[in-house]
Design a protein around this motif. Structure first.
Motif, PDB file in Angstrom:
ATOM      1  N   LEU A 270       1.163  -8.437   7.395  1.00 37.42           N
ATOM      2  CA  LEU A 270       1.982  -7.737   6.619  1.00 37.42           C
ATOM      3  C   LEU A 270       1.725  -8.312   4.960  1.00 37.42           C
ATOM      4  O   LEU A 270       1.769  -9.675   4.857  1.00 37.42           O
ATOM      5  CB  LEU A 270       3.517  -7.834   6.845  1.00 37.42           C
ATOM      6  N   ALA A 271       1.581  -7.432   3.999  1.00 39.28           N
ATOM      7  CA  ALA A 271       1.527  -7.908   2.581  1.00 39.28           C
ATOM      8  C   ALA A 271       2.192  -6.907   1.664  1.00 39.28           C
ATOM      9  O   ALA A 271       2.198  -6.046   1.986  1.00 39.28           O
ATOM     10  CB  ALA A 271      -0.048  -8.056   2.245  1.00 39.28           C
ATOM     11  N   GLU A 272       2.795  -7.802   0.645  1.00 40.62           N
ATOM     12  CA  GLU A 272       3.552  -6.824  -0.295  1.00 40.62           C
ATOM     13  C   GLU A 272       3.730  -7.670  -1.608  1.00 40.62           C
ATOM     14  O   GLU A 272       3.395  -8.749  -1.534  1.00 40.62           O
ATOM     15  CB  GLU A 272       5.026  -6.779   0.190  1.00 40.62           C
ATOM     16  N   VAL A 273       3.586  -6.714  -2.749  1.00 43.76           N
ATOM     17  CA  VAL A 273       3.764  -7.149  -4.034  1.00 43.76           C
ATOM     18  C   VAL A 273       4.804  -6.301  -4.667  1.00 43.76           C
ATOM     19  O   VAL A 273       4.816  -5.312  -4.500  1.00 43.76           O
ATOM     20  CB  VAL A 273       2.174  -7.204  -4.906  1.00 43.76           C
ATOM     21  N   LYS A 274       5.747  -7.014  -5.499  1.00 37.50           N
ATOM     22  CA  LYS A 274       6.814  -6.327  -6.191  1.00 37.50           C
ATOM     23  C   LYS A 274       7.107  -6.549  -7.639  1.00 37.50           C
ATOM     24  O   LYS A 274       6.816  -8.041  -7.911  1.00 37.50           O
ATOM     25  CB  LYS A 274       8.230  -6.292  -5.583  1.00 37.50           C
ATOM     26  N   ALA A 275       7.283  -5.979  -8.521  1.00 40.77           N
ATOM     27  CA  ALA A 275       7.263  -6.025  -9.803  1.00 40.77           C
ATOM     28  C   ALA A 275       8.767  -5.489 -10.578  1.00 40.77           C
ATOM     29  O   ALA A 275       8.944  -4.486 -10.396  1.00 40.77           O
ATOM     30  CB  ALA A 275       6.282  -5.642 -10.839  1.00 40.77           C
ATOM     31  N   GLY A 276       9.513  -6.424 -11.060  1.00 37.50           N
ATOM     32  CA  GLY A 276      10.804  -6.022 -11.752  1.00 37.50           C
ATOM     33  C   GLY A 276      10.897  -7.192 -12.788  1.00 37.50           C
ATOM     34  O   GLY A 276      10.195  -7.213 -13.747  1.00 37.50           O
TER      35      GLY A 276
END
Length: 285
Positions: A262-268
């Motif tokens: 599982l891989a994820e990237v988030k930007a806030g």
């Protein structure tokens, strides 16, 4: 646009902001999903990029690491374990984020009931990956180094529609929508508990990867309006800063019936990346 005009005209009054936010996010989501679906329909191969699984495993565990870049806090790296347990249409989940370089932790438990969609292998096989479920969750995040904590209770309704229902060229793609509300309690040192309400609509567009056998999985682009958690809301110049939520890319790929990634990237207001190893014990679909 109508939602933005309504928010400006009302001064973002608490009496009307809830339906304005929900309708605005839903409208933007439908527009964005339509745009991405058009691109997918043109670029995807004949038959689509993949097919959904007809059932889900009874148990799936994960262990991984995450990196959070937030100049406001000292934490950076996290150990992130988690587990999903499914019993027919019921799902119970638990996860934790434990900072390795700071005294900070986030614990979360979820319970969900699936009305329609893929279930456990002992149930009827689903025709596709579409689903509808209601979820309740409780999250506690403690910032011990900064002497405060946040406890959040929430309920949401979430669904997925396989877009092959709308057109032959959209086989292998899906859209998701979710609407929910959360109540937060903040505690700063020994001060009295403070409360806050949080709207948590979200939407996503994604595609399945692989038709039969392995490897197979899915990937999606996500907008989430919630502002709690490590990623926060989008940081923008001017009056719009702090209003939008955050965007992310999520993907999971199973190399065999038991093992996956599982891989994820988030930007806030912060940037978050996570990589985890997935394991399904026993006989899995």
């Amino acid at each position: 646009m109508g939602g933005l005009v309504g928010a400006a005209a009302s001064g973002a009054s608490r009496r009307v902001i809830a339906p304005i936010v929900l309708t605005t996010v839903t409208g933007v989501g439908l527009f964005g999903i339509s745009l991405l679906a058009d691109l997918y329909g043109v670029l995807a191969p004949e038959g689509g990029t993949g097919s959904p699984p007809s059932s889900l495993p009874w148990v799936e565990t994960q262990i991984g690491f995450a990196y959070v870049h937030d100049p406001t806090f000292a934490y950076r790296t996290f150990l992130v374990p988690g587990m999903d347990l499914r019993l027919s249409s019921l799902r119970l989940s638990g996860s934790g984020w434990f900072a390795l370089n700071d005294d900070n932790a986030r614990l979360r438990v979820e319970a969900a009931h699936r009305f329609i969609g893929p279930g456990t292998p002992d149930g009827p096989r689903a025709a596709d990956g579409s689903f509808l479920e209601i979820e309740g969750a409780l999250t506690h995040q403690r910032y011990t180094s900064d002497d405060f904590s946040i406890t959040t209770g929430e309920v949401s309704l979430e669904g997925r529609l396989d877009l092959a229902h709308l057109g032959r060229t959209l086989r292998g793609s899906f859209a998701e929508m979710g609407w929910g509300i959360a109540v937060e309690g903040y505690r700063h040192g020994r001060r009295p508990l403070e409360g806050n309400e949080l709207l948590i609509p979200r939407f996503a567009f994604g595609a399945y990867v692989g038709h039969a056998g392995y490897p197979r999985g899915e990937a999606k682009v996500v907008y989430d309006h919630r502002h709690d958690g490590y990623v926060g809301g989008a940081k923008l110049p001017g009056l719009g800063s702090g209003v939008p939520g955050h965007f992310g890319l999520e993907g999971r790929l199973h190399a065999s019936p038991r093992w996956g990634l599982l891989a994820e990237v988030k930007a806030g207001s912060a940037y978050v990346g996570r990589l985890a190893l997935l394991f399904r014990p026993g006989d899995s679909p």
